[in-house]
Write an enzyme that holds these catalytic residues in place. Structure first.
Site, PDB file in Angstrom:
ATOM      1  N   GLY A  56       0.956  -1.153   0.101  1.00 15.07           N
ATOM      2  CA  GLY A  56      -0.090  -0.031   0.069  1.00 15.07           C
ATOM      3  C   GLY A  56       0.935   1.108   0.124  1.00 15.07           C
ATOM      4  N   GLU A 109       0.884   4.328   0.384  1.00 15.46           N
ATOM      5  CA  GLU A 109       0.841   5.586   1.504  1.00 15.46           C
ATOM      6  C   GLU A 109       1.103   4.924   2.894  1.00 15.46           C
ATOM      7  OE1 GLU A 109      -1.839   4.421  -0.399  1.00 15.46           O
ATOM      8  OE2 GLU A 109      -2.045   6.359  -1.717  1.00 15.46           O
ATOM      9  N   TYR A 154      -3.147  -8.029  -3.197  1.00 14.28           N
ATOM     10  CA  TYR A 154      -2.418  -7.675  -4.502  1.00 14.28           C
ATOM     11  C   TYR A 154      -1.333  -8.848  -4.556  1.00 14.28           C
ATOM     12  CZ  TYR A 154       1.766  -4.727  -4.061  1.00 14.28           C
ATOM     13  OH  TYR A 154       2.987  -4.078  -3.803  1.00 14.28           O
ATOM     14  N   ARG A 176      -0.799   3.991 -11.855  1.00 10.12           N
ATOM     15  CA  ARG A 176      -0.878   2.536 -11.803  1.00 10.12           C
ATOM     16  C   ARG A 176      -1.920   2.246 -12.822  1.00 10.12           C
ATOM     17  NH1 ARG A 176       2.512   3.672  -8.996  1.00 10.12           N
ATOM     18  NH2 ARG A 176       3.053   3.018  -6.853  1.00 10.12           N
ATOM     19  N   LYS A 207      11.325  12.407 -10.661  1.00 10.51           N
ATOM     20  CA  LYS A 207      12.190  11.312 -10.487  1.00 10.51           C
ATOM     21  C   LYS A 207      12.527  10.722 -11.942  1.00 10.51           C
ATOM     22  CE  LYS A 207       9.078   9.621  -7.828  1.00 10.51           C
ATOM     23  NZ  LYS A 207       8.349   8.786  -7.146  1.00 10.51           N
ATOM     24  N   GLY A 216      14.168   7.802 -12.476  1.00 10.99           N
ATOM     25  CA  GLY A 216      14.593   6.286 -12.480  1.00 10.99           C
ATOM     26  C   GLY A 216      15.858   6.164 -11.892  1.00 10.99           C
ATOM     27  N   ASP A 236       7.834   4.890  -2.734  1.00 11.44           N
ATOM     28  CA  ASP A 236       7.289   5.181  -1.544  1.00 11.44           C
ATOM     29  C   ASP A 236       8.392   5.593  -0.523  1.00 11.44           C
ATOM     30  OD1 ASP A 236       4.975   4.664  -2.692  1.00 11.44           O
ATOM     31  OD2 ASP A 236       5.191   2.411  -2.026  1.00 11.44           O
TER      32      ASP A 236
HETATM   33  O1  KDG Z   1       4.277   1.858  -4.428  1.00  8.85           O
HETATM   34  C1  KDG Z   1       3.997   0.556  -4.174  1.00  8.85           C
HETATM   35  C2  KDG Z   1       2.663   0.122  -4.175  1.00  8.85           C
HETATM   36  O2  KDG Z   1       2.150   0.267  -5.706  1.00  8.85           O
HETATM   37  C3  KDG Z   1       2.204  -0.995  -3.844  1.00  8.85           C
HETATM   38  O3  KDG Z   1       2.335  -0.963  -2.663  1.00  8.85           O
HETATM   39  C4  KDG Z   1       0.806  -1.517  -3.992  1.00  8.85           C
HETATM   40  O4  KDG Z   1      -0.474   0.559  -3.196  1.00  8.85           O
HETATM   41  C5  KDG Z   1      -0.165  -0.400  -4.219  1.00  8.85           C
HETATM   42  C6  KDG Z   1      -0.857  -0.099  -5.318  1.00  8.85           C
HETATM   43  O5  KDG Z   1      -2.073   0.321  -5.284  1.00  8.85           O
HETATM   44  O6  KDG Z   1      -0.151  -0.246  -6.241  1.00  8.85           O
END
Ligand code: KDG
Length: 316
Positions: free
Chosen positions: A34, A36, A90, A166, A220, A222, A259
């Site tokens: 997650g 956050e 996930y 995402r 960023k 990379g 993160d």
């Molecule tokens: O930044 C990492 C997150 O992508 C991963 O922990 C899962 O929160 C997540 C997501 O929604 O992709």
């Protein structure tokens, strides 16, 4: 008192515990994912008082997620339980070059969060509110929550927004809202690859042109490094761009590094560090996450971090 409040969905994360295609893997390691809450855990690891706000299901995964985040030192007292919806899951294949991710989170407890949450949210003493674009994709209610939170927090708090594009979450959505939310924030973190996908531009100057709102913009690049653009509050003009190269690390798995970077950057921001050191603190924390299969990784030894942070002009 909480210094940084992080809000967003966390899930039970499954990573294969044996090699081979996911269809054939029978042994899995379960941790927590997650974006956050990852930031909150890193912040706590850096000695910052962090809280994580979300909703989980009344199930074993929800309990495991909350207890893992609490045991990282994060305040979870504002997390709610929704007995009518499950905790999301996930699954991450782990590789250095890219980690295909499968989400099982539609209709999750966190996707049920909405603006009503704002009525019970205390921002007393909070210095930074950190959110990400992931939440905007979860449901229309979550998007309304994001808009409400930005409107509530921004006049009195620093609002930090990681674009966190995402693609699988946006199949029937409109990523244009990410630009709206980013431009309404104070601190924005974005990868140049994400910017290309979401904003249609990828150089620092172009990204700034598309996002004139935030006082602080981190782009960023990379493994190359990161750039910081900051507006001088007295003149209203941008200061010269500061670039800081990333550490060279043997990448095991990249998910979660963003993160970690955000947490290092925000912690150094709270400490009033110089622009170069704020970026460097981000890179140092990210290096630990890049070297591990799980999202959080293992931080570099603190003596090494201290040495590298101080090493002005060092070539990494
Ligand atoms: O930044 C990492 C997150 O992508 C991963 O922990 C899962 O929160 C997540 C997501 O929604 O992709």
């Amino acid at each position: 008192d909480t210094e940084v409040l992080c809000l967003g969905e966390s899930m039970a994360l499954f990573v294969p515990a044996e090699p081979g295609p996911v269809d054939e893997v029978r042994t899995w390691t379960r941790t927590v994912g997650g974006a956050e809450s990852n930031v909150a855990c890193h912040l706590a690891g850096l000695g910052v008082r962090a809280s994580w706000v979300s909703t989980v299901g009344a199930d074993a995964f929800g309990r495991a997620v909350v207890s893992a985040i609490a045991s990282a030192g994060v305040d979870v007292s504002s997390v709610e339980v929704d007995p009518s919806r499950p905790t999301g899951l996930y699954v991450k294949e782990s590789s250095a070059t890219g980690s295909p991710v499968r989400y099982y989170r539609a209709g999750s407890a966190a996707a049920g969060m909405g603006p009503a949450l704002l009525d019970r949210l205390s921002l007393d003493g909070v210095r930074i509110v950190h959110v990400s674009g992931i939440t905007a994709a979860l449901s229309p209610e979550c998007l309304a929550l994001m808009r409400g939170l930005i409107a509530t927090a921004r006049p009195t708090h620093l609002l930090s927004f990681d674009v966190n594009w995402r693609a699988p979450l946006w199949t029937d959505g409109e990523p244009g809202v990410l630009r709206e939310l980013a431009d309404a924030s104070d601190i924005v973190l974005v990868g140049d690859d994400e910017a290309a996908a979401v904003l249609g531009v990828s150089t620092v100057d172009e990204i700034r042109r598309v996002l004139p709102g935030p006082r602080t913009l981190v782009v960023k690049h990379g493994e190359r490094g990161a750039s910081l653009i900051e507006r001088d509050p007295s003149t209203g003009e941008d200061l010269p761009v500061v670039f800081e190269p990333a550490l060279r690390v043997d990448v095991v798995e990249p998910v979660g590094a963003g993160d970690a970077f955000a947490a290092g950057f925000l912690a150094a921001t709270l400490n009033g560090a110089t622009p170069g050191r704020r970026l460097r603190a981000g890179h140092l924390r990210a290096a630990g996450a890049l070297r591990a299969h799980d999202d959080l990784g293992t931080p570099l030894p603190s003596e090494l971090v201290a040495e590298l942070l101080e090493a002005d002009g060092a070539s990494w």
